[in-house]
Write a protein that holds these residues in place. Structure first.
Motif, PDB file in Angstrom:
ATOM      1  N   PRO A   1       1.136  -1.168   0.131  1.00 30.22           N
ATOM      2  CA  PRO A   1      -0.348   0.049  -0.317  1.00 30.22           C
ATOM      3  C   PRO A   1       0.950   1.224  -0.076  1.00 30.22           C
ATOM      4  O   PRO A   1       1.874   1.423   0.720  1.00 30.22           O
ATOM      5  CB  PRO A   1      -0.873  -0.386   1.837  1.00 30.22           C
ATOM      6  N   ASN A   2       0.968   2.478  -0.640  1.00 31.81           N
ATOM      7  CA  ASN A   2       1.535   3.435  -1.071  1.00 31.81           C
ATOM      8  C   ASN A   2       2.748   3.502  -1.388  1.00 31.81           C
ATOM      9  O   ASN A   2       3.704   3.946  -0.224  1.00 31.81           O
ATOM     10  CB  ASN A   2       1.253   4.117   0.645  1.00 31.81           C
ATOM     11  N   GLY A   3       2.791   2.511  -2.210  1.00 29.78           N
ATOM     12  CA  GLY A   3       4.854   1.587  -2.313  1.00 29.78           C
ATOM     13  C   GLY A   3       4.072   1.161  -4.017  1.00 29.78           C
ATOM     14  O   GLY A   3       3.550   1.071  -4.525  1.00 29.78           O
TER      15      GLY A   3
ATOM     16  N   THR B   1       2.328   0.080  -8.856  1.00 27.90           N
ATOM     17  CA  THR B   1       2.199   1.230  -7.687  1.00 27.90           C
ATOM     18  C   THR B   1       0.984   1.283  -6.990  1.00 27.90           C
ATOM     19  O   THR B   1       0.034   1.742  -7.787  1.00 27.90           O
ATOM     20  CB  THR B   1       2.640   2.515  -8.142  1.00 27.90           C
TER      21      THR B   1
ATOM     22  N   PRO C   1      -1.946   4.141  -4.089  1.00 23.82           N
ATOM     23  CA  PRO C   1      -2.526   3.697  -5.108  1.00 23.82           C
ATOM     24  C   PRO C   1      -2.240   4.529  -6.582  1.00 23.82           C
ATOM     25  O   PRO C   1      -1.450   4.715  -7.111  1.00 23.82           O
ATOM     26  CB  PRO C   1      -3.751   4.863  -4.730  1.00 23.82           C
TER      27      PRO C   1
END
Length: 324
Positions: free
Chosen positions: A263-265, A280, A282
């Motif tokens: 998440p977020n990455g 990647t 979001p």
């Protein structure tokens, strides 16, 4: 004489009330659950026997709300013959249970409420209680067709705990190939996987195996954009030596759900072709996630977690390409 007529009238009235009451009691005592309705339908006796063998009768006798796609006796006979089973008793109970659960959807859904797209059955990946529930592709373009193999022949038999739709074929546990074939969104992908000629890889056989596989499946629009990008008039114009590694580049080992992505990455995916690409979260521009391939081209994941018995599909809006 007048008294006798009054007695006759009273007797008739009492008899009518008692008879109606008995009839009403008979109706109210009748088992109108899904299992009860199936047990009274001689054309569903194989389904009833299968439910009993898999110990699912009590579930469909219960108070929950279910939609059941009920195969006929002829459908069960065809299924047993096609899979080399002498009879229902020859089907391993865990296998039979998952196949039956693959015919059941939570909630009461009548045929007019079904829409083209994916729904979830009660069957699970790996047959475990913690496994992701399997997907089913519903096509309502002409009647109701399920996973491209079974059609509703008698819809909307209403039960006290749901609804039954009689179907003309047993809906086996789907592979990732099942969805590529059943879903018209993937017509060109299907053509690429199955195109005639000297194919380097027999993708249908490979992706129908036990896997598991994670398939990043480009839509027809994605393939159309690729042909434009390459200046190719059709899929047939792409050499097999080029197409084979591209298709392998869309497949990874394992059953990787969207929830397993960073998440977020960034998440690096190693493909069957050998090279990697990056996801990647979001995503941007309407994508659930962005994808950067080895050729440094950008695409996006637009649908996730279409669960088959041998893997999972995530949908791409652009064909990804390995590096040179």
């Amino acid at each position: 004489m007048k008294k006798l007529n009054l007695l006759k009238t009273a007797f008739v009235a009492i008899f009518t009330v008692v008879a109606f009451s008995c009839s009403d009691d008979d109706s109210s005592s009748q088992n109108n659950t899904i299992a009860g309705i199936a047990s009274r339908n001689p054309n569903l006796s194989s389904l009833v026997a299968a439910l009993e063998r898999a110990e699912l009768t009590s579930t469909l006798n219960g108070s929950g709300s279910f939609t059941v796609f009920a195969p006929t006796n002829a459908a069960f006979t065809a299924f047993l013959n096609a899979n080399g089973f002498a009879n229902l008793e020859a089907v391993p109970v865990p296998v039979l249970k998952q196949i039956l659960l693959n015919h059941v959807v939570s909630g009461s859904v009548q045929s007019s409420q079904l829409q083209t797209g994916y729904i979830k059955t009660l069957a699970t990946y790996g047959g475990t209680t913690s496994g992701n529930t399997l997907s089913m592709y519903v096509n309502t373009a002409s009647g109701v067709r399920l996973n491209g193999v079974s059609s509703v022949s008698t819809p909307n038999i209403i039960a006290s705990n749901g609804v039954v739709h009689v179907v003309d074929a047993v809906i086996g546990l789907p592979t990732v190939v099942t969805f590529a074939t059943a879903d018209p969104t993937f017509n060109i992908l299907e053509a690429a996987l199955t195109r005639e000629g000297d194919n380097i890889t027999d993708f249908v056989t490979v992706l129908s195996g036990s896997g598991p596989f994670t398939v990043f499946a480009p839509t027809d629009g994605a393939f159309g954009n690729l042909l434009t990008e390459l200046g190719a008039p059709s899929l047939a114009a792409i050499p097999e030596s080029t197409l084979d590694p591209v298709l392998k580049y869309h497949v990874a080992s394992g059953n990787v759900l969207s929830s397993a992505l960073t998440p977020n990455g960034n998440t690096t995916v190693t493909t069957l072709q050998g090279q990697t690409f990056t996801i990647t979260l979001p995503g941007t521009g309407g994508n659930i996630a962005n994808v950067t391939d080895a050729a440094n081209r950008a695409s996006g994941i637009v649908a996730v977690d279409v669960q088959a018995a041998n893997g999972v599909i995530h949908v791409l809006n652009k064909v990804i390409l390995p590096g040179s």
